[in-house]
Design a protein around this motif. Structure first.
Motif, PDB file in Angstrom:
ATOM      1  N   GLU A  96      -2.059  12.200  10.549  1.00 31.62           N
ATOM      2  CA  GLU A  96      -2.882  11.261   9.801  1.00 31.62           C
ATOM      3  C   GLU A  96      -2.704   9.842  10.324  1.00 31.62           C
ATOM      4  OE1 GLU A  96      -2.826  13.482   5.409  1.00 31.62           O
ATOM      5  OE2 GLU A  96      -1.609  11.683   5.763  1.00 31.62           O
TER       6      GLU A  96
ATOM      7  N   PRO B 240      -9.190  -1.326   0.028  1.00 33.05           N
ATOM      8  CA  PRO B 240      -8.378  -0.131  -0.194  1.00 33.05           C
ATOM      9  C   PRO B 240      -8.159   0.637   1.103  1.00 33.05           C
ATOM     10  CG  PRO B 240     -10.613   0.209  -1.002  1.00 33.05           C
ATOM     11  CD  PRO B 240     -10.511  -1.241  -0.632  1.00 33.05           C
TER      12      PRO B 240
ATOM     13  N   TYR C 291       0.840  -1.193   0.000  1.00 29.94           N
ATOM     14  CA  TYR C 291       0.000   0.000   0.000  1.00 29.94           C
ATOM     15  C   TYR C 291       0.878   1.246   0.000  1.00 29.94           C
ATOM     16  CZ  TYR C 291      -4.145  -2.775   1.197  1.00 29.94           C
ATOM     17  OH  TYR C 291      -5.185  -3.674   1.177  1.00 29.94           O
TER      18      TYR C 291
ATOM     19  N   TYR D 230      -3.881   5.800   8.985  1.00 31.14           N
ATOM     20  CA  TYR D 230      -4.323   5.090   7.792  1.00 31.14           C
ATOM     21  C   TYR D 230      -4.930   3.757   8.220  1.00 31.14           C
ATOM     22  CZ  TYR D 230      -0.953   8.475   6.121  1.00 31.14           C
ATOM     23  OH  TYR D 230      -0.255   9.632   5.910  1.00 31.14           O
TER      24      TYR D 230
ATOM     25  N   ARG E  46      -7.712   3.802   3.606  1.00 35.05           N
ATOM     26  CA  ARG E  46      -8.304   5.137   3.721  1.00 35.05           C
ATOM     27  C   ARG E  46      -7.546   5.936   4.770  1.00 35.05           C
ATOM     28  NH1 ARG E  46     -12.610   1.921   6.084  1.00 35.05           N
ATOM     29  NH2 ARG E  46     -12.905   2.387   8.320  1.00 35.05           N
ATOM     30  N   THR E  47      -7.611   7.253   4.629  1.00 41.00           N
ATOM     31  CA  THR E  47      -6.875   8.173   5.499  1.00 41.00           C
ATOM     32  C   THR E  47      -7.820   8.841   6.484  1.00 41.00           C
ATOM     33  OG1 THR E  47      -5.259   8.630   3.752  1.00 41.00           O
ATOM     34  CG2 THR E  47      -5.398  10.219   5.551  1.00 41.00           C
TER      35      THR E  47
END
Length: 309
Positions: free
Chosen positions: A155, A169, A126, A157, A171-172
């Motif tokens: 941030e 997938p 990723y 994840y 995401r943040t």
């Protein structure tokens, strides 16, 4: 022994060293020296992260080489398990026993890697952030996925794990509130998950916070201030905090995660810039010696120190 030159290696070491020097004179109110067991990571050129496997198994990484070692805490042995491609880093990591997956934070690459726990085969990569856009530092397993921290950005994840280990997938989540402070050299660092709530260590502020997984709002956990906190270990309401003052602090958290009380300070004459830890067999704590007190690190060996928790 393989030697690899990594981009921004000296900068990374400097970032780690600064908070450690700032608190080097801090002395714990109480300390206990436990019985120690040293497990050398053969051929490692650096070390930082560790994850508990099934039974007495653990996985530890070569920080700047990206390789992964598999160890047996019961036998006191370790061997190279994954020979990572050049250009990778291996910082914090966590094992998902249910689905047989190992998640590894990729540092300045901005990446996270997923490997098969049995074969060591790469399952996924990723790109969580742009290369050198902060530092993907640590990983923690939640109920339905894995969380990663970025030490340079406010941030987190999240990589979801679906049916039969299917990965979704990433995401943040933007962190807000006091934990969003990025004025330090190293900011968000260690992470664990209580229920669905991430608990993060902020190295620069020397504090721990809960983060709302939906909104990103952060709240300090009262009573668990630790100088230069790095890796975290959580089991029930007990939380271990590793910091580079060569100790591990054990706290008992309140049920609502609003506060904690210091129960024990674990020290060892064998600790040398400990970075993070994992709880092995539920009754032993495996602590990684990073040897990052010099630039560059000059230790002839890198090892895991097993102590009573």
């Amino acid at each position: 022994m393989r030697m690899r030159v990594k981009p921004r290696r000296s900068l990374f070491l400097r970032l780690l060293l600064v908070p450690a020097l700032a608190v080097a004179a801090w002395a714990p109110a109480a300390a206990a020296v436990a019985q120690d067991n040293v497990i050398v990571l053969p051929g490692a050129t650096s070390a930082e992260g560790i994850a508990a496997g099934p039974g007495g198994t653990f996985y530890a990484g070569d920080l700047f080489g990206g390789d992964i070692f598999r160890g047996d805490a019961r036998r006191g042995t370790a061997e190279r398990f994954i020979d990572a491609p050049d250009g990778r880093m291996a910082v914090g990591m966590v094992a998902d026993h249910r689905h047989g997956l190992l998640f590894v934070a990729g540092g300045f690459t901005g990446q996270a890697y997923v490997y098969d726990l049995r074969s060591g085969v790469e399952v996924a990569t990723y790109q969580l952030a742009a290369p050198d856009a902060g530092l993907i530092n640590d990983a923690a397993l939640g109920r339905d996925g894995v969380w990663f921290t970025n030490s340079g950005r406010a941030e987190l994840y999240f990589v979801p794990i679906g049916h039969k280990g299917r990965l979704g997938p990433a995401r943040t989540l933007t962190v807000t509130g006091p934990a969003a402070d990025t004025s330090g050299e190293v900011n968000l660092n260690g992470i664990q998950v209580a229920g669905r709530t991430p608990i993060v260590a902020h190295t620069g502020l020397g504090r721990l916070y809960t983060v709302d997984p939906a909104t990103g709002a952060s709240t300090p956990i009262a009573g668990v201030d630790v100088p230069s906190p790095d890796g975290l270990v959580l089991s029930g309401d007990r939380l271990w905090v590793v910091n580079s003052t060569s100790q591990v602090s054990r706290f008992r958290l309140s049920h609502d995660l609003s506060g904690g009380v210091l129960e024990k300070t674990i020290t060892s004459p064998l600790f040398d810039f400990p970075t993070t830890a994992a709880l092995i067999d539920r009754h032993r704590l495996a602590v990684v010696n990073g040897h990052l007190g010099t630039i560059p690190p000059t230790s002839p060996t890198y090892e895991v120190i097993v102590v009573e928790p």
